[in-house]
Design a protein around this motif. Structure first.
Motif, PDB file in Angstrom:
ATOM      1  N   ALA A 160      13.731 -31.538  11.680  1.00 25.42           N
ATOM      2  CA  ALA A 160      14.527 -30.397  11.420  1.00 25.42           C
ATOM      3  C   ALA A 160      14.100 -28.785  11.531  1.00 25.42           C
ATOM      4  O   ALA A 160      12.708 -29.395  11.101  1.00 25.42           O
ATOM      5  CB  ALA A 160      14.986 -30.554   9.937  1.00 25.42           C
ATOM      6  N   ASP A 161      14.741 -27.989  11.422  1.00 27.54           N
ATOM      7  CA  ASP A 161      14.265 -26.417  12.146  1.00 27.54           C
ATOM      8  C   ASP A 161      13.059 -25.750  10.770  1.00 27.54           C
ATOM      9  O   ASP A 161      13.499 -26.418   9.292  1.00 27.54           O
ATOM     10  CB  ASP A 161      15.210 -25.920  11.762  1.00 27.54           C
ATOM     11  N   GLY A 162      11.949 -25.626  10.971  1.00 24.60           N
ATOM     12  CA  GLY A 162      11.527 -24.600   9.449  1.00 24.60           C
ATOM     13  C   GLY A 162      10.365 -25.926   8.973  1.00 24.60           C
ATOM     14  O   GLY A 162      10.065 -26.205   8.245  1.00 24.60           O
ATOM     15  N   ILE A 163      10.942 -27.518   9.812  1.00 18.36           N
ATOM     16  CA  ILE A 163       9.439 -28.297   9.082  1.00 18.36           C
ATOM     17  C   ILE A 163       8.401 -28.867  10.003  1.00 18.36           C
ATOM     18  O   ILE A 163       8.808 -28.806  10.626  1.00 18.36           O
ATOM     19  CB  ILE A 163      10.558 -29.762   8.713  1.00 18.36           C
ATOM     20  N   TRP A 164       7.235 -29.431   9.461  1.00 17.85           N
ATOM     21  CA  TRP A 164       5.803 -29.355   9.740  1.00 17.85           C
ATOM     22  C   TRP A 164       5.429 -30.458   9.441  1.00 17.85           C
ATOM     23  O   TRP A 164       4.787 -30.034   8.414  1.00 17.85           O
ATOM     24  CB  TRP A 164       5.125 -28.504   9.574  1.00 17.85           C
ATOM     25  N   PRO A 165       5.539 -31.729   9.210  1.00 20.07           N
ATOM     26  CA  PRO A 165       4.967 -32.832   8.660  1.00 20.07           C
ATOM     27  C   PRO A 165       3.478 -32.867   9.627  1.00 20.07           C
ATOM     28  O   PRO A 165       3.329 -33.019  11.008  1.00 20.07           O
ATOM     29  CB  PRO A 165       5.800 -33.503   8.828  1.00 20.07           C
ATOM     30  N   ALA A 166       2.732 -33.946   9.318  1.00 17.30           N
ATOM     31  CA  ALA A 166       1.578 -33.818   9.508  1.00 17.30           C
ATOM     32  C   ALA A 166       0.589 -35.021   9.032  1.00 17.30           C
ATOM     33  O   ALA A 166       0.668 -35.084   7.575  1.00 17.30           O
ATOM     34  CB  ALA A 166       0.603 -32.511   9.894  1.00 17.30           C
ATOM     35  N   MET A 276       6.207 -25.996   5.521  1.00 15.95           N
ATOM     36  CA  MET A 276       8.148 -25.334   5.791  1.00 15.95           C
ATOM     37  C   MET A 276       7.504 -24.269   6.151  1.00 15.95           C
ATOM     38  O   MET A 276       7.182 -23.186   5.551  1.00 15.95           O
ATOM     39  CB  MET A 276       8.208 -25.517   4.495  1.00 15.95           C
ATOM     40  N   GLY A 277       8.431 -23.956   7.582  1.00 18.35           N
ATOM     41  CA  GLY A 277       7.956 -22.214   8.030  1.00 18.35           C
ATOM     42  C   GLY A 277       6.316 -21.942   8.425  1.00 18.35           C
ATOM     43  O   GLY A 277       6.123 -22.683   8.916  1.00 18.35           O
ATOM     44  N   GLY A 278       6.396 -20.250   8.189  1.00 16.08           N
ATOM     45  CA  GLY A 278       4.852 -20.480   8.532  1.00 16.08           C
ATOM     46  C   GLY A 278       5.216 -19.690  10.132  1.00 16.08           C
ATOM     47  O   GLY A 278       6.081 -20.105  10.731  1.00 16.08           O
ATOM     48  N   ASN A 279       3.766 -20.094  10.412  1.00 17.39           N
ATOM     49  CA  ASN A 279       3.865 -18.904  12.106  1.00 17.39           C
ATOM     50  C   ASN A 279       3.825 -20.220  13.251  1.00 17.39           C
ATOM     51  O   ASN A 279       3.952 -19.861  13.772  1.00 17.39           O
ATOM     52  CB  ASN A 279       2.331 -18.137  12.483  1.00 17.39           C
ATOM     53  N   VAL A 280       3.403 -21.209  13.629  1.00 19.29           N
ATOM     54  CA  VAL A 280       4.350 -22.561  13.332  1.00 19.29           C
ATOM     55  C   VAL A 280       5.179 -22.748  14.021  1.00 19.29           C
ATOM     56  O   VAL A 280       5.297 -23.079  14.892  1.00 19.29           O
ATOM     57  CB  VAL A 280       3.094 -23.571  13.083  1.00 19.29           C
ATOM     58  N   CYS A 281       5.328 -22.710  13.183  1.00 20.88           N
ATOM     59  CA  CYS A 281       7.245 -22.744  12.993  1.00 20.88           C
ATOM     60  C   CYS A 281       8.274 -21.635  13.593  1.00 20.88           C
ATOM     61  O   CYS A 281       9.141 -21.731  13.960  1.00 20.88           O
ATOM     62  CB  CYS A 281       8.012 -23.226  11.466  1.00 20.88           C
ATOM     63  N   GLY A 282       7.203 -20.731  13.961  1.00 19.30           N
ATOM     64  CA  GLY A 282       7.693 -19.566  14.941  1.00 19.30           C
ATOM     65  C   GLY A 282       8.603 -18.724  13.707  1.00 19.30           C
ATOM     66  O   GLY A 282       9.902 -17.878  13.838  1.00 19.30           O
ATOM     67  N   GLY A 283       8.207 -18.648  12.110  1.00 16.52           N
ATOM     68  CA  GLY A 283       9.233 -17.895  11.474  1.00 16.52           C
ATOM     69  C   GLY A 283      10.393 -18.811  10.978  1.00 16.52           C
ATOM     70  O   GLY A 283      10.969 -18.259  10.056  1.00 16.52           O
ATOM     71  N   ARG A 284      11.164 -20.244  11.557  1.00 15.41           N
ATOM     72  CA  ARG A 284      11.997 -20.925  10.710  1.00 15.41           C
ATOM     73  C   ARG A 284      11.777 -21.319   9.435  1.00 15.41           C
ATOM     74  O   ARG A 284      10.711 -22.121   9.333  1.00 15.41           O
ATOM     75  CB  ARG A 284      12.552 -21.606  12.374  1.00 15.41           C
ATOM     76  N   LEU A 285      12.866 -21.423   8.742  1.00 15.07           N
ATOM     77  CA  LEU A 285      12.645 -21.687   7.261  1.00 15.07           C
ATOM     78  C   LEU A 285      13.877 -23.320   7.283  1.00 15.07           C
ATOM     79  O   LEU A 285      15.664 -23.223   8.517  1.00 15.07           O
ATOM     80  CB  LEU A 285      12.821 -21.074   6.452  1.00 15.07           C
ATOM     81  N   PRO A 286      13.531 -24.164   6.838  1.00 16.56           N
ATOM     82  CA  PRO A 286      14.700 -24.897   6.397  1.00 16.56           C
ATOM     83  C   PRO A 286      15.900 -24.963   5.690  1.00 16.56           C
ATOM     84  O   PRO A 286      15.582 -24.061   5.232  1.00 16.56           O
ATOM     85  CB  PRO A 286      14.100 -26.521   6.308  1.00 16.56           C
ATOM     86  N   ARG A 287      16.719 -25.334   6.088  1.00 12.94           N
ATOM     87  CA  ARG A 287      18.371 -25.806   6.020  1.00 12.94           C
ATOM     88  C   ARG A 287      17.773 -26.030   3.939  1.00 12.94           C
ATOM     89  O   ARG A 287      17.475 -26.560   3.679  1.00 12.94           O
ATOM     90  CB  ARG A 287      19.045 -25.771   6.009  1.00 12.94           C
TER      91      ARG A 287
END
Length: 324
Positions: A160-166, A276-287
């Protein structure tokens, strides 16, 4: 998705981590931040745990080929606390990357299911006056502990937008980043269905340009079913040099020599988190909603699937990571 987009994201991630690890005073929470903050269950009742065993059969994780018993396997037993296997890191200070999540120890954000899976649950509540974004970041008490072996995880990743699992590795503390190294086995952001296998061990400047390697693997059904991610390493007893191979669903996707000067692999530990969010996600945040990173299995074995002979074959076939 262009490689330049990935490169920009990884450079942002690397610079952020350098800032996080080398300038901890800049990462301190604001003075009014309560480090022992308790989730307000009355304001937003926690969503019930999902019984992933009740999913359709085509959701079942892949069954890895039979191997000898692993020398370490996480037992996701709901009768035991998360802290028996993991250290639960906490904080809402951006983690060097301007991220929005508050990592908590709440059972709302990380728990074991009755069917013995680990769930890291990121919760987006943008309309809430506080606790807008909560999540979990866990690292194992267990280290790789041996000069060679294979770490495997069966993961169902949120897309999803704004989500960064690792799912990644760092040396046990104390360590110096990036000199001591970093290994990323799985990471994907903004639901792009691309895994990035990475090796980091230098700064982001002209002298260290070749010290960051990455291979992208497109996984079209990343958000529909679990996948198997593995990392095999071999290193001499003296802890210098060696080789490693990254795998996705049993296929060798990247190889790299273990750089001189990095910490010996036996001293590394496993990290799982959902940012969630941050520079890596380009500032996008999850709904608004809940986003589950489900770990069906986490284990370390004495050898990769097929043994060390197959590892040698995989080494010859796998590609070197692209330099950043």
């Amino acid at each position: 998705m262009s490689f330049q987009h990935t490169l920009d994201g990884l450079l942002a991630k690397g610079k952020a981590k350098l800032n996080e690890f080398t300038h901890p005073e800049q990462q301190a929470p604001p003075q009014n931040y309560n480090q022992n903050y308790n989730y307000n269950y009355n304001a937003r009742p926690p969503p019930p745990p999902i019984n992933y065993a009740s999913k359709p059969t085509n959701f079942a994780p892949p069954i890895p080929p039979r191997q000898a018993a692993p020398y370490w396997k996480a037992d996701f037993n709901p009768s035991t606390p998360i802290s028996s296997i993991f250290v639960q890191e906490t904080g809402a200070h951006g983690w060097g990357n301007n991220e929005s999540q508050n990592y908590t120890t709440s059972p709302t954000n990380s728990f074991f299911t009755p069917s013995h899976q680990l769930v890291l649950r990121a919760i987006s509540s943008p309309s809430s006056p506080e606790n807008k974004y909560t999540s979990a970041r866990l690292y194992t008490h267990q280290t790789l502990s041996r000069p060679r072996g294979c770490l495997t995880a069966v993961l169902f990743a949120p897309c999803a937008d704004g989500i960064w699992p690792a799912f990644w590795l760092l040396p046990q503390e104390p360590f110096k980043w990036p000199d001591d190294g970093e290994v990323d086995i799985f990471e994907s952001w903004n639901g792009d269905r691309v895994n990035r296998s990475c090796l980091h061990w230098g700064h982001f400047n002209g002298e260290d340009w070749d010290k960051h390697r990455v291979v992208e693997t497109r996984i079209e059904d990343m958000g529909e079913r679990p996948h198997v991610f593995a990392f095999a390493w071999e290193q001499g007893e003296e802890g210098r040099g060696g080789r490693c191979v990254w795998y996705v669903d049993g296929r060798a996707v990247m190889k790299a020599t273990i750089p001189q000067g990095t910490r010996r692999m036996s001293e590394w530990r496993v990290i799982l988190n959902v940012a969630m969010g941050g520079n890596v996600c380009g500032g996008r945040l999850p709904r608004e909603g809940s986003y589950d990173f489900v770990v069906h299995e986490l284990k370390i074995e004495e050898q990769p699937v097929g043994g060390w002979g197959q590892f040698g074959v995989d080494w010859e076939k796998a590609m070197e990571g692209k330099t950043m």
